[in-house]
Design an enzyme around this catalytic site. Structure first.
Site, mmCIF file in Angstrom:
data_model
loop_
_atom_site.group_PDB
_atom_site.id
_atom_site.type_symbol
_atom_site.label_atom_id
_atom_site.label_comp_id
_atom_site.label_asym_id
_atom_site.label_seq_id
_atom_site.Cartn_x
_atom_site.Cartn_y
_atom_site.Cartn_z
ATOM 1 C CG ASP A 67 2.591 -33.092 -85.903
ATOM 2 O OD1 ASP A 67 1.498 -33.350 -86.438
ATOM 3 O OD2 ASP A 67 2.679 -32.647 -84.743
ATOM 4 C CG ASP A 136 5.447 -30.605 -73.759
ATOM 5 O OD1 ASP A 136 4.715 -30.082 -74.634
ATOM 6 O OD2 ASP A 136 6.234 -31.541 -74.010
ATOM 7 C CG HIS A 138 4.264 -30.176 -77.932
ATOM 8 N ND1 HIS A 138 4.378 -31.306 -77.154
ATOM 9 C CD2 HIS A 138 3.150 -30.372 -78.672
ATOM 10 C CE1 HIS A 138 3.391 -32.133 -77.429
ATOM 11 N NE2 HIS A 138 2.618 -31.591 -78.336
ATOM 12 C CD GLU A 143 7.620 -32.977 -77.213
ATOM 13 O OE1 GLU A 143 7.107 -32.062 -76.546
ATOM 14 O OE2 GLU A 143 7.154 -34.136 -77.223
HETATM 15 C C1 GLP Z 1 0.145 -33.812 -80.380
HETATM 16 C C2 GLP Z 1 0.253 -33.052 -81.692
HETATM 17 C C3 GLP Z 1 0.029 -31.572 -81.487
HETATM 18 C C4 GLP Z 1 -1.230 -31.352 -80.670
HETATM 19 C C5 GLP Z 1 -1.101 -32.020 -79.346
HETATM 20 C C6 GLP Z 1 -2.279 -31.782 -78.416
HETATM 21 O O1 GLP Z 1 1.288 -33.708 -79.621
HETATM 22 N N1 GLP Z 1 1.519 -33.254 -82.308
HETATM 23 O O2 GLP Z 1 -0.066 -30.929 -82.754
HETATM 24 O O3 GLP Z 1 -1.443 -29.956 -80.520
HETATM 25 O O4 GLP Z 1 -0.967 -33.413 -79.584
HETATM 26 O O5 GLP Z 1 -3.302 -32.681 -78.683
HETATM 27 P P1 GLP Z 1 -4.754 -32.619 -78.040
HETATM 28 O O6 GLP Z 1 -5.493 -31.591 -78.859
HETATM 29 O O7 GLP Z 1 -5.314 -33.996 -78.226
HETATM 30 O O8 GLP Z 1 -4.614 -32.221 -76.632
#
Ligand code: GLP
Length: 247
Positions: A67, A136, A138, A143
């Site tokens: 993404d 959440d 995702h 989302e």
């Molecule tokens: C973002 C990314 C996700 C990732 C999430 C959690 O939303 N798009 O791919 O899993 O962050 O990030 P973190 O590992 O910093 O908690």
């Protein structure tokens, strides 16, 4: 689904990195699915060490990222393009033409999303996909409410995700409101998937993903349908699981 609960972040990162090392050793032309967020950084550090010691080579590897924020140029320090180069890609011998990261600055996203899907298909599909999880539930930027059959698309970020990710920006107002993301169905086509989660603030999402109903309210729950998924958790992220899993 396999659930592996580690003592700490280092152990989790090293075990998950071993899955990548074995994948690339078995198939030097492996197609890797890469993720951003703070959680996979330890895995990437292990992979850099493994490359530097001569254990693995990325010479013939292809990578696809999940993404990207819409509106951030690739030179922006919070773009996922920038993140991936800082955290992994600049430090290994992967070839630039085999690195695919969705662009946040396209004009025609209808065509671009299809192009991205086509590139994955042309590469033969993703062999090993790493995922984090949002608080959440995702995966990538799918989302709550995203169709479980979704393909690469543009999405509006949830308030919770904007709040969570505001820590990386000067202010909450600077967090982009939209993103391009592989869809849930795109992710599920990977041959093997590993999901990493640490910390108490992921515990509910982890429980919903592993033990909850299959639901677009927690897009990570779609992983229950995949034949080869492993969750790598620390004990805080695993604390709401009702069933016993191996440590
Ligand atoms: C973002 C990314 C996700 C990732 C999430 C959690 O939303 N798009 O791919 O899993 O962050 O990030 P973190 O590992 O910093 O908690």
């Amino acid at each position: 689904m396999n659930i592996i609960i580690s003592d700490d972040y280092q152990q989790m990162s090293s075990m998950a990195a071993q899955v990548f090392i074995q994948c690339v050793t078995a198939n030097p032309r492996a197609v890797l699915g890469l993720a951003t967020g703070s959680t996979p950084i330890g895995v990437y550090q292990n992979l850099i060490t493994s490359y530097q010691s001569g254990e693995i080579s990325f010479e013939s590897v292809t990578s696809f990222n999940l993404d990207e924020y819409i509106g951030l140029h690739r030179d922006h320090p919070q773009s996922y393009y920038y993140f991936m180069h800082q955290q992994l890609l600049n430090h290994v011998n992967i070839q630039g033409q085999r690195v695919f990261i969705p662009s946040g600055t396209e004009e025609d996203y209808g065509a671009y999303c299809q192009w991205y899907e086509d590139q994955i298909a042309e590469a033969g599909g993703i062999d090993l996909q790493i995922l984090g999880i949002g608080s959440d539930g995702h995966i990538a930027f799918n989302e709550p409410g995203t169709a479980l059959g979704s393909r690469t698309h543009i999405t509006e970020l949830d308030h919770q995700t904007i709040d969570d990710n505001a820590r990386f920006f000067d202010s909450k107002a600077d967090v982009p409101r939209r993103a391009i993301t592989m869809g849930v169905a795109t992710i599920l086509e990977a041959k093997e998937i590993i999901l990493l989660a640490t910390g108490q603030n992921k515990a509910q999402a982890v429980r919903d993903a592993i033990e909850g109903p299959l639901s677009s309210e927690c897009t990570a729950s779609a992983l229950q349908q995949h034949p080869n998924v492993t969750f790598y958790l620390d004990s805080a992220a695993a604390e709401l699981l009702k069933h016993e899993y191996k440590h």
